[in-house]
Design a protein around this motif. Sequence first.
Motif, PDB file in Angstrom:
ATOM      1  N   GLU A  42       0.877  -1.169   0.060  1.00 45.73           N
ATOM      2  CA  GLU A  42       0.020   0.152   0.077  1.00 45.73           C
ATOM      3  C   GLU A  42       0.975   1.494  -0.004  1.00 45.73           C
ATOM      4  O   GLU A  42       0.740   2.302  -0.657  1.00 45.73           O
ATOM      5  N   GLY A  43       1.987   1.222   0.732  1.00 46.29           N
ATOM      6  CA  GLY A  43       2.991   2.482   0.752  1.00 46.29           C
ATOM      7  C   GLY A  43       3.438   2.606  -0.595  1.00 46.29           C
ATOM      8  O   GLY A  43       3.620   3.620  -0.927  1.00 46.29           O
ATOM      9  N   PHE A  44       4.111   1.559  -1.254  1.00 43.32           N
ATOM     10  CA  PHE A  44       4.491   1.940  -2.424  1.00 43.32           C
ATOM     11  C   PHE A  44       3.384   2.275  -3.570  1.00 43.32           C
ATOM     12  O   PHE A  44       3.779   3.152  -4.421  1.00 43.32           O
ATOM     13  N   GLU A  45       2.249   1.710  -3.374  1.00 43.38           N
ATOM     14  CA  GLU A  45       1.122   2.281  -4.217  1.00 43.38           C
ATOM     15  C   GLU A  45       0.985   3.670  -4.082  1.00 43.38           C
ATOM     16  O   GLU A  45       0.630   4.505  -5.061  1.00 43.38           O
ATOM     17  N   ALA A  46       0.745   4.152  -2.820  1.00 45.77           N
ATOM     18  CA  ALA A  46       0.658   5.541  -2.428  1.00 45.77           C
ATOM     19  C   ALA A  46       1.740   6.316  -3.113  1.00 45.77           C
ATOM     20  O   ALA A  46       1.565   7.422  -3.469  1.00 45.77           O
ATOM     21  N   ILE A  47       3.100   5.949  -2.915  1.00 41.45           N
ATOM     22  CA  ILE A  47       4.173   6.707  -3.674  1.00 41.45           C
ATOM     23  C   ILE A  47       4.130   6.518  -5.044  1.00 41.45           C
ATOM     24  O   ILE A  47       4.298   7.906  -5.651  1.00 41.45           O
ATOM     25  N   GLU A  48       3.904   5.621  -5.727  1.00 40.42           N
ATOM     26  CA  GLU A  48       3.475   5.718  -6.958  1.00 40.42           C
ATOM     27  C   GLU A  48       2.437   6.560  -7.488  1.00 40.42           C
ATOM     28  O   GLU A  48       2.467   7.261  -8.484  1.00 40.42           O
ATOM     29  N   LEU A  49       1.241   6.520  -6.793  1.00 44.67           N
ATOM     30  CA  LEU A  49       0.060   7.518  -7.359  1.00 44.67           C
ATOM     31  C   LEU A  49       0.603   9.081  -6.926  1.00 44.67           C
ATOM     32  O   LEU A  49       0.278   9.811  -7.853  1.00 44.67           O
ATOM     33  N   LEU A  65       7.590   7.485 -21.229  1.00 48.17           N
ATOM     34  CA  LEU A  65       6.640   8.411 -20.342  1.00 48.17           C
ATOM     35  C   LEU A  65       6.689   9.934 -21.084  1.00 48.17           C
ATOM     36  O   LEU A  65       7.856  10.084 -21.589  1.00 48.17           O
ATOM     37  N   PHE A  66       5.771  10.555 -21.357  1.00 49.12           N
ATOM     38  CA  PHE A  66       5.535  11.828 -21.934  1.00 49.12           C
ATOM     39  C   PHE A  66       4.371  12.545 -21.119  1.00 49.12           C
ATOM     40  O   PHE A  66       3.227  12.325 -21.296  1.00 49.12           O
ATOM     41  N   ASN A  67       4.885  13.548 -20.295  1.00 50.66           N
ATOM     42  CA  ASN A  67       4.000  14.247 -19.718  1.00 50.66           C
ATOM     43  C   ASN A  67       2.971  15.371 -20.335  1.00 50.66           C
ATOM     44  O   ASN A  67       3.500  15.614 -21.554  1.00 50.66           O
ATOM     45  N   ALA A  72       3.005   9.933  -9.998  1.00 54.45           N
ATOM     46  CA  ALA A  72       2.192  10.091 -11.049  1.00 54.45           C
ATOM     47  C   ALA A  72       1.512  11.283 -11.134  1.00 54.45           C
ATOM     48  O   ALA A  72       1.482  12.106 -12.138  1.00 54.45           O
ATOM     49  N   GLY A  73       0.786  11.947 -10.023  1.00 56.69           N
ATOM     50  CA  GLY A  73       0.591  12.991  -9.893  1.00 56.69           C
ATOM     51  C   GLY A  73       1.319  14.455 -10.078  1.00 56.69           C
ATOM     52  O   GLY A  73       1.228  15.231 -10.684  1.00 56.69           O
ATOM     53  N   ILE A  74       2.746  14.238  -9.487  1.00 53.01           N
ATOM     54  CA  ILE A  74       3.721  15.190  -9.540  1.00 53.01           C
ATOM     55  C   ILE A  74       4.085  15.220 -11.158  1.00 53.01           C
ATOM     56  O   ILE A  74       4.065  16.456 -11.633  1.00 53.01           O
ATOM     57  N   ILE A  75       4.292  14.176 -11.636  1.00 56.57           N
ATOM     58  CA  ILE A  75       4.603  14.116 -13.044  1.00 56.57           C
ATOM     59  C   ILE A  75       3.590  14.846 -14.064  1.00 56.57           C
ATOM     60  O   ILE A  75       3.934  15.597 -14.933  1.00 56.57           O
ATOM     61  N   ARG A  76       2.360  14.358 -13.763  1.00 57.09           N
ATOM     62  CA  ARG A  76       1.265  15.062 -14.593  1.00 57.09           C
ATOM     63  C   ARG A  76       1.071  16.216 -14.462  1.00 57.09           C
ATOM     64  O   ARG A  76       0.890  17.179 -15.476  1.00 57.09           O
ATOM     65  N   GLY A 102       8.331  19.949 -19.045  1.00 52.30           N
ATOM     66  CA  GLY A 102       8.109  18.782 -19.721  1.00 52.30           C
ATOM     67  C   GLY A 102       9.026  17.590 -19.090  1.00 52.30           C
ATOM     68  O   GLY A 102      10.121  17.765 -18.878  1.00 52.30           O
ATOM     69  N   ILE A 103       8.426  16.509 -19.005  1.00 49.21           N
ATOM     70  CA  ILE A 103       9.136  15.219 -18.262  1.00 49.21           C
ATOM     71  C   ILE A 103       8.955  13.824 -19.390  1.00 49.21           C
ATOM     72  O   ILE A 103       7.933  13.985 -19.778  1.00 49.21           O
TER      73      ILE A 103
END
Length: 182
Positions: free
Chosen positions: A36-43, A67-69, A46-50, A55-56
């Motif tokens: 759950e901790g890894f999933e939270a970090i991934e989310l 990946l192309f934000n 993803a929000g930061i990148i989006r 451009g990332i």
Amino acid sequence: MNSESSKDRLIKELEALRQEIEGLRATEAMRHPTREGFEAIELQLAGIIRSAMDGIISLDESQKIVLFNTAAEHMFVCPAAQAIGNSIDQFIPQRFRDRHSDQVNTFGETQASNRRMGALGTISGLRANGEEFPLEASISKVDKDGHRFYTVILRDITERKKAEENLSRLGRLLDESINEIY
């Protein structure tokens, strides 16, 4: 009044202790990561990148885009669905493509994990409509399960370059005007 200030002080100390306990729990969770901790970090990532304003773009070892934000979409006037899976070359002016590929490969073989690109000046990008524009960029790499990935963070500096040129032009006009006055 004295008991009131003691009560306020105790409430503040209690709140500080609560915050400290929350911090310790978060630190402990990072030391013993859970799914759950890894999933939270991934989310969160993803929000930061989006939502990033720069451009990332991430590439695999064959320099194909993985990946192309959203900011990259706007910068290069190209939807992510059209960019992902294709070569980064489409966003590099033709005259720089061979050298760029070699530079990325050379960077991949160094011990450095990141560096600023174009340290001696700006680099050029190529929009999907064929327009060249100035960029600042940094690159990082990570090796995962025997595969290398590169991530580039890009900033379009078109407006800054225009402002610098205007400032320079105005400075020359001012110098010329002062000479004319004398």
